[in-house]
Design a protein around this motif. Sequence first.
Motif, PDB file in Angstrom:
ATOM      1  N   ALA A 168       2.005   1.057   6.024  1.00  0.00           N
ATOM      2  CA  ALA A 168       1.525   1.309   4.662  1.00  0.00           C
ATOM      3  C   ALA A 168       0.468   2.415   4.670  1.00  0.00           C
ATOM      4  O   ALA A 168      -0.360   2.495   5.581  1.00  0.00           O
ATOM      5  CB  ALA A 168       0.950   0.035   4.061  1.00  0.00           C
ATOM      6  N   SER A 170      -2.192   4.529   1.828  1.00  0.00           N
ATOM      7  CA  SER A 170      -2.738   4.677   0.480  1.00  0.00           C
ATOM      8  C   SER A 170      -3.105   6.142   0.279  1.00  0.00           C
ATOM      9  O   SER A 170      -3.761   6.753   1.127  1.00  0.00           O
ATOM     10  CB  SER A 170      -3.970   3.788   0.298  1.00  0.00           C
ATOM     11  OG  SER A 170      -4.619   4.071  -0.935  1.00  0.00           O
ATOM     12  N   SER A 172      -4.447   9.334  -2.481  1.00  0.00           N
ATOM     13  CA  SER A 172      -5.114   9.762  -3.706  1.00  0.00           C
ATOM     14  C   SER A 172      -4.371  10.957  -4.266  1.00  0.00           C
ATOM     15  O   SER A 172      -4.020  11.880  -3.525  1.00  0.00           O
ATOM     16  CB  SER A 172      -6.567  10.137  -3.443  1.00  0.00           C
ATOM     17  OG  SER A 172      -7.355   9.001  -3.209  1.00  0.00           O
ATOM     18  N   ASN A 185      -6.135   8.001   1.729  1.00  0.00           N
ATOM     19  CA  ASN A 185      -7.284   7.103   1.623  1.00  0.00           C
ATOM     20  C   ASN A 185      -7.428   6.306   2.909  1.00  0.00           C
ATOM     21  O   ASN A 185      -8.455   6.333   3.575  1.00  0.00           O
ATOM     22  CB  ASN A 185      -7.122   6.141   0.437  1.00  0.00           C
ATOM     23  CG  ASN A 185      -7.218   6.841  -0.892  1.00  0.00           C
ATOM     24  OD1 ASN A 185      -7.963   7.810  -1.033  1.00  0.00           O
ATOM     25  ND2 ASN A 185      -6.470   6.381  -1.870  1.00  0.00           N
ATOM     26  N   HIS A 186      -6.366   5.555   3.215  1.00  0.00           N
ATOM     27  CA  HIS A 186      -6.383   4.771   4.449  1.00  0.00           C
ATOM     28  C   HIS A 186      -4.957   4.466   4.874  1.00  0.00           C
ATOM     29  O   HIS A 186      -4.013   4.532   4.078  1.00  0.00           O
ATOM     30  CB  HIS A 186      -7.178   3.471   4.278  1.00  0.00           C
ATOM     31  CG  HIS A 186      -6.686   2.586   3.164  1.00  0.00           C
ATOM     32  ND1 HIS A 186      -5.595   1.743   3.312  1.00  0.00           N
ATOM     33  CD2 HIS A 186      -7.112   2.405   1.892  1.00  0.00           C
ATOM     34  CE1 HIS A 186      -5.393   1.089   2.179  1.00  0.00           C
ATOM     35  NE2 HIS A 186      -6.293   1.472   1.292  1.00  0.00           N
ATOM     36  N   SER A 189      -3.430  -1.943   5.722  1.00  0.00           N
ATOM     37  CA  SER A 189      -3.842  -2.702   4.546  1.00  0.00           C
ATOM     38  C   SER A 189      -5.233  -2.287   4.094  1.00  0.00           C
ATOM     39  O   SER A 189      -6.046  -1.795   4.892  1.00  0.00           O
ATOM     40  CB  SER A 189      -3.827  -4.203   4.851  1.00  0.00           C
ATOM     41  OG  SER A 189      -4.826  -4.514   5.812  1.00  0.00           O
ATOM     42  N   LYS A 190      -5.512  -2.513   2.820  1.00  0.00           N
ATOM     43  CA  LYS A 190      -6.814  -2.134   2.269  1.00  0.00           C
ATOM     44  C   LYS A 190      -7.941  -2.945   2.878  1.00  0.00           C
ATOM     45  O   LYS A 190      -9.026  -2.424   3.143  1.00  0.00           O
ATOM     46  CB  LYS A 190      -6.791  -2.312   0.742  1.00  0.00           C
ATOM     47  CG  LYS A 190      -8.085  -1.907   0.058  1.00  0.00           C
ATOM     48  CD  LYS A 190      -7.973  -2.068  -1.449  1.00  0.00           C
ATOM     49  CE  LYS A 190      -9.265  -1.634  -2.143  1.00  0.00           C
ATOM     50  NZ  LYS A 190      -9.162  -1.791  -3.623  1.00  0.00           N
ATOM     51  N   THR A 196      -9.363   4.866   8.088  1.00  0.00           N
ATOM     52  CA  THR A 196      -9.889   5.286   6.796  1.00  0.00           C
ATOM     53  C   THR A 196     -10.262   6.757   6.904  1.00  0.00           C
ATOM     54  O   THR A 196     -11.002   7.145   7.814  1.00  0.00           O
ATOM     55  CB  THR A 196     -11.114   4.460   6.390  1.00  0.00           C
ATOM     56  OG1 THR A 196     -10.741   3.076   6.289  1.00  0.00           O
ATOM     57  CG2 THR A 196     -11.662   4.931   5.052  1.00  0.00           C
ATOM     58  N   GLU A 207      -4.154   6.468  -7.684  1.00  0.00           N
ATOM     59  CA  GLU A 207      -3.899   6.120  -6.299  1.00  0.00           C
ATOM     60  C   GLU A 207      -2.467   5.622  -6.172  1.00  0.00           C
ATOM     61  O   GLU A 207      -1.974   4.901  -7.047  1.00  0.00           O
ATOM     62  CB  GLU A 207      -4.888   5.069  -5.799  1.00  0.00           C
ATOM     63  CG  GLU A 207      -6.320   5.589  -5.711  1.00  0.00           C
ATOM     64  CD  GLU A 207      -7.260   4.605  -5.026  1.00  0.00           C
ATOM     65  OE1 GLU A 207      -6.769   3.551  -4.555  1.00  0.00           O
ATOM     66  OE2 GLU A 207      -8.470   4.891  -4.960  1.00  0.00           O
ATOM     67  N   GLU A 208      -1.793   6.019  -5.100  1.00  0.00           N
ATOM     68  CA  GLU A 208      -0.400   5.659  -4.868  1.00  0.00           C
ATOM     69  C   GLU A 208      -0.267   5.013  -3.494  1.00  0.00           C
ATOM     70  O   GLU A 208      -1.017   5.318  -2.570  1.00  0.00           O
ATOM     71  CB  GLU A 208       0.492   6.905  -4.933  1.00  0.00           C
ATOM     72  CG  GLU A 208       0.450   7.658  -6.251  1.00  0.00           C
ATOM     73  CD  GLU A 208       1.247   6.969  -7.345  1.00  0.00           C
ATOM     74  OE1 GLU A 208       1.907   5.953  -7.043  1.00  0.00           O
ATOM     75  OE2 GLU A 208       1.210   7.450  -8.494  1.00  0.00           O
ATOM     76  N   LEU A 209       0.712   4.121  -3.373  1.00  0.00           N
ATOM     77  CA  LEU A 209       1.029   3.502  -2.093  1.00  0.00           C
ATOM     78  C   LEU A 209       2.322   4.098  -1.564  1.00  0.00           C
ATOM     79  O   LEU A 209       3.224   4.447  -2.326  1.00  0.00           O
ATOM     80  CB  LEU A 209       1.160   1.990  -2.236  1.00  0.00           C
ATOM     81  CG  LEU A 209      -0.110   1.230  -2.632  1.00  0.00           C
ATOM     82  CD1 LEU A 209       0.200  -0.259  -2.797  1.00  0.00           C
ATOM     83  CD2 LEU A 209      -1.208   1.438  -1.591  1.00  0.00           C
TER      84      LEU A 209
END
Length: 581
Positions: A168, A170, A172, A185-186, A189-190, A196, A207-209
């Motif tokens: 996964a 993340s 911006s 972003n990272h 998982s968050k 990061t 923000e998109e995954l």
Amino acid sequence: MIWWLSRNTRLSSEKAALADLEGSVDWLQVGKWQANPELAMCVDLKIEHRGEEFGFEMRYPSIFPDAPPMIFTNDQSRISLHQYGPDGELCLEHRPDNWRPAITGADMVASSHRLIAEEQFEGGDTVHARSAHIASLGRDLRSKFCRLLMTESDVKAINGLPEYIGEAVSLSERKAASTFISSINHIGSKDDPLWTSDLVLPKADREELGTAVRVPGSGACGKTSADDLRSVLEGVKLQDLASELFDTDATTHLLMGNKDKWELFWLYGEAKARKVISYSMVIVPPERQRLPTGFDDLANKKVGIVGCGSVGSKIAASLCRTGVGKFLLIDEDIFFPGNVVRNELELNETGAHKSHALRDRLKNLAPNADVTALRMTLGGQESAESMTGALEALGDCDLLIDATASPKAFNMIASIATRQKKPMVWAEVFAGGIGGVVARARPDLDPVPLAARGQIEVWCNDQGVDWIRPESAGQYNGQGDDGAPLIADDAEVTIIASHATRLVTDILARPDSGIFPMSAYVIGLSSEWLFEQPFDTRPIDLKPDGQWGETSDALEPEELLEILKEHWPPKESDDATAAAK
């Protein structure tokens, strides 16, 4: 003026040089010289090489001979790898970066022949001619409107992922200057990320995954067809990932690559007709030292700025760029379109409180900045509690700035600075384009602020010249001898604000050994009042005066103890006992 009319001699010499070249070689035919509808002088050419004929048009620019002629293919075909697109001009030995007016169009034509001879071989094979190009990131990205920003640390982290295993990610997303920008972003998982990103940017538009997968030798870069991209994934046995990305109507993202070749794919549309947009990777250069030595500690300093108008907003933004990390902003005013002519803020902030809009502006300049904004006026009709809180907050700052041009606000800020022994800087733009004043008051080195202001007033009065002042505080306009209004423009306000900013950074970086010999300066921006010419600067030598720090009554220890006993707040148990009785 049309160059071939005003400089007909040069036109004649251009024709003669090209005719001489035609007569000395067997590969060139020169056609008719004719102006096109835009009145650019053009000439048709035919160049022969290995039995193949190439048709060109040489087009002279309107500013010739200050810029080179351009050579295009007649049929808008790509015949060289040194060509700006199929319908673009040839990139030759003589270019804008090395052009000299003595070079002729004939020299350009000869260069075209050498390019063709080096690149065109029998059988239709084409090779890339030797290049004199110097790499330029800006030039390479001109046609890349979707870009993925990654730091060197991002690249190292993502290259540490296991091969062929999706993870996964993340992202911006933001739009800037007609360009779509994405950044990591990272990864993972968050709550428990594997990585990061160290790229710190303002809050994104969204923000998109997505999924990140490392695929050595995938050959995915440049794929913009959904079918091609799916084939790449299935070819490395990532059928499940391919199904997840393509057998859906949802918008998805795929970050795929290896080593120094990574690309982000944005997939959207119905499952039966998926579309792909690719983002080109752009490596963000490592941070370089761009600030003077000694400014490293500014990130830990807190500056209180009262007044977020023209002067205050510019000082705040400049200090933020210089590395100051903490701010307290105080102003109750609203930003309107008319303010944009001199303010750091933009029309997008119309209708917002200046202090809050300026806070957002600073956060855009430095996302990690700690900014507190209060919507109030010192000395205004505020509650005693809120006024007390604002003054206490000012007392916690390392330096105070008055950018209000209001005597009432100055007095309150000066009181806090004097009691808390905090340095103070103030600035005022006066009489429109006349000039301004900047001053500082450092604890135990300069007079207290009220005394310093008094000494400045005395100095100005002693010059024997009448002041040209605005009728009310905060107005950057006055009247000249002829009664016409004198209005300060953005450049004039910026000059005064910049001088004030330098006083601030000097105090914060060099509290005991500043570079400014005087503590007050009157800066001229025109030949008015006492100034002989623009940039005529008059230093004012301030003499120590007044007592810095808290003043207290001289009491014996026994007297202090009695006062404490009498007024110390009772315990909760004492209150309960008293209520029971």
